[in-house]
Structure formats: structure tokens, C-alpha cells
Design a protein around this motif. Structure first.
Motif, mmCIF file in Angstrom:
data_model
loop_
_atom_site.group_PDB
_atom_site.id
_atom_site.type_symbol
_atom_site.label_atom_id
_atom_site.label_comp_id
_atom_site.label_asym_id
_atom_site.label_seq_id
_atom_site.Cartn_x
_atom_site.Cartn_y
_atom_site.Cartn_z
ATOM 1 N N ASN A 1 0.726 -1.570 -0.349
ATOM 2 C CA ASN A 1 0.285 0.264 -0.198
ATOM 3 C C ASN A 1 0.774 1.177 -0.075
ATOM 4 N N ASN A 2 2.166 1.241 0.067
ATOM 5 C CA ASN A 2 2.954 2.009 0.347
ATOM 6 C C ASN A 2 4.104 1.273 -0.620
ATOM 7 N N GLN A 3 4.462 2.290 -1.464
ATOM 8 C CA GLN A 3 5.409 1.669 -3.105
ATOM 9 C C GLN A 3 5.565 2.919 -3.830
ATOM 10 N N VAL A 4 7.280 3.067 -3.233
ATOM 11 C CA VAL A 4 7.944 4.399 -4.326
ATOM 12 C C VAL A 4 9.110 4.145 -5.470
ATOM 13 N N VAL A 5 9.592 4.662 -6.335
ATOM 14 C CA VAL A 5 11.044 4.574 -6.721
ATOM 15 C C VAL A 5 11.115 5.207 -7.640
ATOM 16 N N ILE A 6 12.199 5.677 -7.028
ATOM 17 C CA ILE A 6 12.803 7.036 -7.925
ATOM 18 C C ILE A 6 14.435 6.631 -7.774
ATOM 19 N N MET A 7 15.131 7.642 -9.403
ATOM 20 C CA MET A 7 15.360 7.058 -10.086
ATOM 21 C C MET A 7 16.509 8.649 -9.816
ATOM 22 N N GLY A 8 17.948 8.739 -9.831
ATOM 23 C CA GLY A 8 18.230 10.118 -9.687
ATOM 24 C C GLY A 8 19.947 9.777 -8.839
ATOM 25 N N GLU A 9 20.581 11.455 -8.193
ATOM 26 C CA GLU A 9 21.387 11.652 -8.003
ATOM 27 C C GLU A 9 21.960 11.870 -7.065
ATOM 28 N N ILE A 10 23.260 10.819 -6.030
ATOM 29 C CA ILE A 10 23.170 11.412 -5.030
ATOM 30 C C ILE A 10 24.489 13.040 -4.490
ATOM 31 N N VAL A 11 23.796 13.606 -3.898
ATOM 32 C CA VAL A 11 24.317 14.898 -3.895
ATOM 33 C C VAL A 11 24.971 15.347 -1.943
ATOM 34 N N SER A 12 25.468 14.632 -1.755
ATOM 35 C CA SER A 12 25.301 14.625 -0.212
ATOM 36 C C SER A 12 25.742 13.429 0.179
ATOM 37 N N ASP A 13 26.904 13.547 1.570
ATOM 38 C CA ASP A 13 27.406 12.540 2.330
ATOM 39 C C ASP A 13 25.430 11.910 3.193
ATOM 40 N N PHE A 14 26.851 10.691 4.062
ATOM 41 C CA PHE A 14 25.580 10.203 4.612
ATOM 42 C C PHE A 14 25.479 10.847 5.832
ATOM 43 N N THR A 15 24.639 11.275 6.774
ATOM 44 C CA THR A 15 24.311 11.862 8.239
ATOM 45 C C THR A 15 23.426 10.467 8.759
ATOM 46 N N PHE A 16 24.208 10.259 9.843
ATOM 47 C CA PHE A 16 23.576 9.357 10.825
ATOM 48 C C PHE A 16 21.849 10.327 11.528
ATOM 49 N N SER A 17 21.088 8.518 11.493
ATOM 50 C CA SER A 17 19.428 9.689 12.112
ATOM 51 C C SER A 17 19.258 8.468 13.462
ATOM 52 N N HIS A 18 19.277 7.610 13.331
ATOM 53 C CA HIS A 18 18.937 6.726 14.953
ATOM 54 C C HIS A 18 19.189 5.306 14.174
ATOM 55 N N GLU A 19 18.644 4.461 15.736
ATOM 56 C CA GLU A 19 19.268 3.433 15.643
ATOM 57 C C GLU A 19 17.992 2.309 16.434
ATOM 58 N N ILE A 20 17.732 1.306 15.830
ATOM 59 C CA ILE A 20 16.399 0.296 16.379
ATOM 60 C C ILE A 20 17.391 -0.821 15.936
ATOM 61 N N PHE A 21 17.386 -1.703 17.430
ATOM 62 C CA PHE A 21 17.768 -2.857 17.989
ATOM 63 C C PHE A 21 19.611 -3.121 16.667
#
Length: 209
Positions: free
Chosen positions: A8-28
Motif C-alpha cells: 500500500n506504499n510503493q516508491v521508485v526514485i532514480m537520481g543522483e546522490i548529492v550529499s554525504d550520509f548523516t546518522f539518523s537513529h538506531e533500532i535494535f
């Protein structure tokens, strides 16, 4: 049941990475990181879409800026508490990532399908030039009793149609994720540039449960 909810929630995106990775959160013990993906529109403008990625899916310490990816996932939301109120934060949650050499022109590089429930009265209005717009807030169920709250914007005859939707109605929408800059008034003299994310709807229909 879980597979049905994921559908019920489907996304497809295609594009260029324009930033570094930044930490969001941790689960288990699993870390999740944010990265921005620039997706082209057919109109030659761009959408910068925030992508949430597990550290188990990709090496988040790598530098991928300028590389092209295809992402399959879901559009997710969570409430972040700031300035004594909750702010709805939206991002694409990556389930699969594939690196590609290029994004072909005229490819549908930004697609989303949602099946959810209207959880606020639609807001219908006209622009100064007479264009019809309707804002919807769709609650899309997730496993384990959670829901994502996705703002959607409809145009023209879709806006007129959506204006008649009642709270609690089940609705399916097809469209694309767009980013939109706006100015937030903090004080009488201070403005701050912010970015909102929403689904620009190209097709919608009511579903009879």
C-alpha cells in the motif's frame, strides 16, 4: 498480511546522490542514515528527496556523491518535536538500492503509489490565476499498528474530485514526490528558508472497503 501492508506504499526514485550520509537513529543495533537524492522532473527542474538507508544495505562511510541510483522503497513519516510542537518529517525509506551508470531521459524517475485513509478535511482553493488545488493528508498503514501521514496535493479536476472526500474515506493515489521551498516566519523580522515534501497527485480514486 505484512506483504499486503507493504504493497500500500510503493516508491521508485532514480537520481543522483548529492550529499554525504548523516546518522539518523538506531533500532535494535541497526543504524539508519540520511542522504539526499536529486531527481529530475520532465520540466527540467529538480526535486531533492531525503532518503533513509540502513547501514546493512550500503557502506554509509563511502562517498557516493555524483553517483546515480535506483531506489525501491516507501514514503515514511515521523513526528519530530520542535518549538513546542510536532513537525512532520518525511523521507523515502530504502528497501532496495541499485547503482546505475546513468538515468535515461524521459524515464519515469519518480513514481509513488499510496493506498490509505483521508485523516483531515480536504482543503480546496484557487490560485490568483484560477488554478484549482486541493490538499489531502493520507494515513497509510504500516505493520505493527503504525501509520505514515503523507501530505498530497491535487490539481484541476482531481482537486475538485478530492474536495468531496470525507474523513475516513479510503483512497488510492498515484503521482510523484516533490520538494517545495518556502519561507517560515520565525519572528517579525526573521525568515527561514525551509523545504516541504509532498505527493503531487496525477491520479486518484476512492476505494470501497
Amino acid at each position: 498480511m505484512t506483504d499486503k501492508v507493504i504493497e500500500n506504499n510503493q516508491v521508485v526514485i532514480m537520481g543522483e546522490i548529492v550529499s554525504d550520509f548523516t546518522f539518523s537513529h538506531e533500532i535494535f543495533g541497526e543504524g539508519f542514515y540520511m542522504v539526499d537524492v536529486r531527481v529530475e522532473r520532465l520540466s527540467d527542474s529538480m526535486d531533492n528527496i531525503p532518503l533513509m538507508v540502513s547501514e546493512r544495505l550500503i557502506d554509509v562511510n563511502g562517498d557516493y556523491k555524483g553517483m546515480y541510483i535506483v531506489v525501491n522503497g516507501q514514503f515514511r513519516s515521523y513526528n519530530r518535536h520542535e518549538e513546542r510542537k510536532n513537525k512532520l518529517v518525511l523521507s523515502v525509506f530504502a528497501r532496495e538500492i541499485e547503482f546505475v551508470d546513468e538515468i535515461c531521459e524521459n524515464t519515469k524517475s519518480n513514481q509513488i503509489y499510496l493506498d490509505g485513509y483521508i485523516c483531515k478535511e480536504p482543503i480546496y482553493r484557487k490560485t490568483p490565476l484560477g488554478r484549482e488545488i486541493a490538499d489531502l493528508l493520507l494515513a497509510v498503514n504500516r505493520p505493527y499498528g503504525k501509520s505514515d501521514y503523507i501530505p498530497c496535493i491535487c490539481w484541476g479536476r482531481n482537486a475538485r474530485f478530492a474536495n468531496g472526500f470525507e474523513v475516513g474515506s479510503r483512497c488510492a493515489v498515484w503521482g510523484r514526490i516533490q520538494s517545495r521551498e518556502y519561507m517560515k516566519k520565525l519572528t517579525e523580522e526573521q525568515l527561514e528558508r525551509r523545504v516541504a515534501y509532498e505527493v503531487s497527485v496525477s491520479k486518484l480514486e476512492l476505494i470501497e472497503d
